[in-house]
Design a protein around this motif. Structure first.
Motif, mmCIF file in Angstrom:
data_model
loop_
_atom_site.group_PDB
_atom_site.id
_atom_site.type_symbol
_atom_site.label_atom_id
_atom_site.label_comp_id
_atom_site.label_asym_id
_atom_site.label_seq_id
_atom_site.Cartn_x
_atom_site.Cartn_y
_atom_site.Cartn_z
ATOM 1 N N ARG A 30 -6.039 -1.858 -7.460
ATOM 2 C CA ARG A 30 -7.469 -2.140 -7.616
ATOM 3 C C ARG A 30 -7.832 -3.565 -7.192
ATOM 4 N NH1 ARG A 30 -10.975 -4.479 -10.935
ATOM 5 N NH2 ARG A 30 -13.005 -3.485 -11.248
ATOM 6 N N ASP A 31 -7.174 -4.579 -7.749
ATOM 7 C CA ASP A 31 -7.531 -5.966 -7.426
ATOM 8 C C ASP A 31 -7.299 -6.276 -5.958
ATOM 9 O OD1 ASP A 31 -8.327 -6.360 -10.038
ATOM 10 O OD2 ASP A 31 -6.506 -7.430 -10.632
ATOM 11 N N ASP A 32 -6.257 -5.703 -5.372
ATOM 12 C CA ASP A 32 -5.985 -5.913 -3.948
ATOM 13 C C ASP A 32 -7.073 -5.280 -3.091
ATOM 14 O OD1 ASP A 32 -3.673 -7.094 -4.901
ATOM 15 O OD2 ASP A 32 -2.355 -5.446 -4.267
ATOM 16 N N LEU A 33 -7.483 -4.061 -3.449
ATOM 17 C CA LEU A 33 -8.543 -3.398 -2.691
ATOM 18 C C LEU A 33 -9.847 -4.179 -2.819
ATOM 19 C CD1 LEU A 33 -9.602 -1.162 -0.904
ATOM 20 C CD2 LEU A 33 -9.775 0.308 -2.925
ATOM 21 N N LEU A 34 -10.151 -4.682 -3.997
ATOM 22 C CA LEU A 34 -11.360 -5.492 -4.165
ATOM 23 C C LEU A 34 -11.315 -6.744 -3.292
ATOM 24 C CD1 LEU A 34 -11.949 -5.150 -8.005
ATOM 25 C CD2 LEU A 34 -13.422 -4.255 -6.171
ATOM 26 N N CYS A 94 0.845 -1.192 0.000
ATOM 27 C CA CYS A 94 0.000 0.000 0.000
ATOM 28 C C CYS A 94 0.882 1.245 0.000
ATOM 29 C CB CYS A 94 -0.976 0.013 1.182
ATOM 30 S SG CYS A 94 -0.233 0.049 2.813
ATOM 31 N N ALA A 95 0.299 2.323 -0.454
ATOM 32 C CA ALA A 95 0.952 3.626 -0.398
ATOM 33 C C ALA A 95 0.403 4.369 0.804
ATOM 34 C CB ALA A 95 0.686 4.407 -1.683
ATOM 35 N N LEU A 96 1.254 5.157 1.434
ATOM 36 C CA LEU A 96 0.880 5.945 2.609
ATOM 37 C C LEU A 96 1.121 7.418 2.309
ATOM 38 C CD1 LEU A 96 2.591 3.643 5.259
ATOM 39 C CD2 LEU A 96 0.164 3.689 4.633
ATOM 40 N N ARG A 143 -1.933 5.288 -7.035
ATOM 41 C CA ARG A 143 -1.447 5.834 -8.300
ATOM 42 C C ARG A 143 -0.676 4.736 -9.043
ATOM 43 N NH1 ARG A 143 -2.060 11.199 -7.864
ATOM 44 N NH2 ARG A 143 -2.082 12.092 -5.779
ATOM 45 N N PRO A 144 -0.657 4.798 -10.368
ATOM 46 C CA PRO A 144 0.090 3.778 -11.124
ATOM 47 C C PRO A 144 1.565 3.686 -10.724
ATOM 48 C CG PRO A 144 -1.315 5.033 -12.598
ATOM 49 C CD PRO A 144 -1.385 5.710 -11.252
ATOM 50 N N ASP A 145 2.176 4.814 -10.315
ATOM 51 C CA ASP A 145 3.584 4.804 -9.930
ATOM 52 C C ASP A 145 3.783 4.582 -8.428
ATOM 53 O OD1 ASP A 145 2.786 7.202 -8.765
ATOM 54 O OD2 ASP A 145 4.260 8.435 -9.822
ATOM 55 N N ARG A 189 -12.936 17.310 -4.533
ATOM 56 C CA ARG A 189 -13.971 16.650 -5.338
ATOM 57 C C ARG A 189 -13.843 15.147 -5.160
ATOM 58 N NH1 ARG A 189 -16.760 19.548 -8.744
ATOM 59 N NH2 ARG A 189 -17.262 17.742 -10.023
ATOM 60 N N MET A 190 -14.965 14.472 -4.968
ATOM 61 C CA MET A 190 -14.963 13.018 -4.860
ATOM 62 C C MET A 190 -14.968 12.367 -6.248
ATOM 63 S SD MET A 190 -14.754 12.402 -1.632
ATOM 64 C CE MET A 190 -15.240 10.692 -1.414
ATOM 65 N N TRP A 191 -15.504 13.067 -7.245
ATOM 66 C CA TRP A 191 -15.570 12.580 -8.619
ATOM 67 C C TRP A 191 -14.295 13.039 -9.312
ATOM 68 C CZ3 TRP A 191 -19.705 9.822 -10.761
ATOM 69 C CH2 TRP A 191 -19.707 9.678 -12.140
ATOM 70 N N ARG A 192 -13.267 12.181 -9.310
ATOM 71 C CA ARG A 192 -11.941 12.572 -9.791
ATOM 72 C C ARG A 192 -11.663 12.010 -11.170
ATOM 73 N NH1 ARG A 192 -7.849 13.034 -4.904
ATOM 74 N NH2 ARG A 192 -6.390 12.729 -6.608
ATOM 75 N N ASP A 193 -10.939 12.779 -11.951
ATOM 76 C CA ASP A 193 -10.549 12.329 -13.283
ATOM 77 C C ASP A 193 -9.431 11.288 -13.242
ATOM 78 O OD1 ASP A 193 -12.396 14.026 -14.493
ATOM 79 O OD2 ASP A 193 -10.942 15.664 -14.673
ATOM 80 N N ASP A 194 -8.596 11.324 -12.185
ATOM 81 C CA ASP A 194 -7.435 10.434 -12.124
ATOM 82 C C ASP A 194 -7.756 9.009 -11.699
ATOM 83 O OD1 ASP A 194 -7.837 10.664 -9.363
ATOM 84 O OD2 ASP A 194 -6.030 11.857 -9.032
#
Length: 173
Positions: free
Chosen positions: A152-156, A26-28, A138-140, A103-108
């Motif tokens: 994503r898959d880990d969070l799911l 995870c990222a902190l 983030r991807p990086d 904003r909760m609706w983020r483009d990233d």
């Protein structure tokens, strides 16, 4: 109850999130971990916090399999991070909203899946930190502003075992 345990790993902004079913990177926060959280410090707060509810972007994600309370995000949702807006500080708000907010609706895509953590919310104390979430990394694998972020898959996988009594425990070691 599912307990999510987060501990620091190599580097100040990297960690390991573990449950009884596995461990994931995870990222902190960019400010590392702290037991003296302040608004804007970029640090992830140390402590044990309930998982309140999951938000998801319905145009990008189906409702995930989880026993957490789940709500679809909408473009008009934000989160107040302005300590001067004491009645709304560290709360979900509807946009437009004049005080400071994110904003909760983020483009990233970071909030395509986002879990509200019960940090500084019962009741919120202005200035002690807001918008502490468990969300997508983030991807990086760059640092967060104080949240915990996962692939994503880990969070799911974590969400599949989470429910109304689940908690996250963030510790230095």
């Amino acid at each position: 109850m599912t307990l999510l345990t987060v501990r620091a790993a190599a580097g100040a902004s990297r960690g390991i999130l573990a449950t009884d079913t596995g461990e994931w990177p995870c990222a902190l926060g960019r400010g590392g971990l702290t037991d003296a959280k302040r608004e804007g410090d970029g640090a992830t707060p140390i402590g044990r916090f309930p998982l309140r509810r999951l938000f998801y972007r319905p145009d990008r994600e189906p409702p995930p399999a989880t026993a957490l309370p789940t709500l679809p995000l909408a473009e008009n949702l934000g989160w107040c991070d302005d300590p001067r807006a004491s009645a709304d500080y560290n709360r979900l708000v509807r946009l437009p909203f004049a005080p400071g907010h994110e904003r909760m609706w983020r483009d990233d895509g970071l909030y395509d899946l986002v879990v509200e953590l019960g940090y500084n919310d019962a009741p919120p104390v202005p200035g002690l930190g807001s918008a502490i979430f468990l969300h997508l990394a983030r991807p990086d694998w760059g640092p967060t502003e104080g949240c915990v972020a996962m692939a994503r898959d880990d969070l799911l996988a974590v969400l599949a075992g989470a429910g109304a009594s689940s908690e996250i425990d963030v510790a230095r070691r």
